[in-house]
Design an enzyme around this catalytic site. Sequence first.
Site, mmCIF file in Angstrom:
data_model
loop_
_atom_site.group_PDB
_atom_site.id
_atom_site.type_symbol
_atom_site.label_atom_id
_atom_site.label_comp_id
_atom_site.label_asym_id
_atom_site.label_seq_id
_atom_site.Cartn_x
_atom_site.Cartn_y
_atom_site.Cartn_z
ATOM 1 N N ARG A 123 24.799 39.593 102.017
ATOM 2 C CA ARG A 123 24.589 40.862 101.316
ATOM 3 C C ARG A 123 25.281 40.899 99.955
ATOM 4 O O ARG A 123 24.715 41.389 98.977
ATOM 5 C CB ARG A 123 25.055 42.027 102.195
ATOM 6 C CG ARG A 123 24.898 43.419 101.569
ATOM 7 C CD ARG A 123 23.594 43.634 100.829
ATOM 8 N NE ARG A 123 22.419 43.271 101.600
ATOM 9 C CZ ARG A 123 21.232 43.045 101.064
ATOM 10 N NH1 ARG A 123 21.064 43.123 99.751
ATOM 11 N NH2 ARG A 123 20.213 42.716 101.824
ATOM 12 N N LYS B 182 25.989 51.556 78.128
ATOM 13 C CA LYS B 182 25.660 52.346 79.319
ATOM 14 C C LYS B 182 25.522 51.399 80.505
ATOM 15 O O LYS B 182 24.422 51.081 80.962
ATOM 16 C CB LYS B 182 24.383 53.150 79.094
ATOM 17 C CG LYS B 182 24.532 54.198 77.990
ATOM 18 C CD LYS B 182 23.213 54.899 77.721
ATOM 19 C CE LYS B 182 23.364 55.914 76.592
ATOM 20 N NZ LYS B 182 22.070 56.576 76.259
ATOM 21 N N LYS C 134 28.845 58.116 65.619
ATOM 22 C CA LYS C 134 27.768 58.888 66.231
ATOM 23 C C LYS C 134 27.865 60.361 65.866
ATOM 24 O O LYS C 134 28.755 60.766 65.104
ATOM 25 C CB LYS C 134 27.798 58.668 67.747
ATOM 26 C CG LYS C 134 27.508 57.205 68.124
ATOM 27 C CD LYS C 134 27.556 56.976 69.605
ATOM 28 C CE LYS C 134 26.406 57.646 70.329
ATOM 29 N NZ LYS C 134 25.098 57.020 69.992
ATOM 30 N N GLU D 175 25.004 56.635 63.015
ATOM 31 C CA GLU D 175 23.825 57.220 63.651
ATOM 32 C C GLU D 175 23.304 58.375 62.814
ATOM 33 O O GLU D 175 24.071 59.244 62.368
ATOM 34 C CB GLU D 175 24.200 57.732 65.041
ATOM 35 C CG GLU D 175 23.067 58.432 65.772
ATOM 36 C CD GLU D 175 23.537 59.022 67.088
ATOM 37 O OE1 GLU D 175 23.369 58.344 68.119
ATOM 38 O OE2 GLU D 175 24.082 60.142 67.076
ATOM 39 N N ASP E 195 18.084 57.549 65.524
ATOM 40 C CA ASP E 195 18.055 58.082 66.886
ATOM 41 C C ASP E 195 16.926 59.073 67.101
ATOM 42 O O ASP E 195 16.800 60.071 66.372
ATOM 43 C CB ASP E 195 19.394 58.761 67.188
ATOM 44 C CG ASP E 195 19.531 59.127 68.657
ATOM 45 O OD1 ASP E 195 19.209 58.279 69.501
ATOM 46 O OD2 ASP E 195 19.959 60.258 68.947
#
Length: 288
Positions: free
Chosen positions: A103, A138, A170, A200, A221
């Site tokens: 597993r 992410k 950002k 960004e 973006d």
Amino acid sequence: MILTPLPAIMLEPLVRAALLEDLGRAGDLTTDAVVPKDHHATTVLSPRQKGTIAGLDLAMLAFRLIDQDVDITVRRADGSDIAQGEVIASVSGPARAILTAERTALNFLCHLSGIATATASIVAAVRGHNAKIVCTRKTTPGLRTIEKYAVRAGGGCNHRFGLDDAILIKDNHIAIAGGIRPAIERARSCVGHLVKIEVEVDTLTQLDEALALSPDAVLLDNMSVDELRQAVSMVAGRATTEASGRITATTAPAIAGTGVDLISIGWLTHSAPILDIGLDYRELDGQA
């Protein structure tokens, strides 16, 4: 693209932790009770669906950390496109070790192959254009290095590995700094000449403001295809252009057609479905 394997010294702590999580306090109660200690078996790793393979080194390590006598013969290496039912590798040796590690080995292999398969689908969708497919930060906590490796196995490229790779300004940075200009100026005053600065932008007006300050890259973006085309024209090669925002294999070709340099996709690492791979027992006849 040459796929460079990850060093074992980096992989072993991840695999050991996963095995310890599964073995718990008393080990594999089922296998130890049911399978004779001296029994040997031959099994094969085989996908239930077509896809792209990644994570074999982790899978092999899982078996060998349980028992060094497990023998693994790889038929299809990481980065290979594989058909449903095709044999990826054969795994032979002490049956208890194989079943105990099964597993953990499959968890790594299925997860990373899923990322590689998803990446390969986007790479194929933009073939013929110059845009590269890149991942983001992410990622699953603790698994970033191997998830980004899986993106490379699928033919993609990596964005930042961490906050210390480069500066990416950002929307929240811009809001708190008081605008694009003070954000870029402060960033430039704090880093060395080898650190790149990306900013960004959400609109063409913001892009125009950013370009006046000569960033190394601009993150476009959630722009429409028409806006992206205009943005690429405005940049005119003065900075690397990166498109982002809910991009799929269906929308990627048109975005790549605008001339952007990079297409960044977060779901490749945080939401790609696994590639269903099984470990199948075969009679010990030397034909596995």
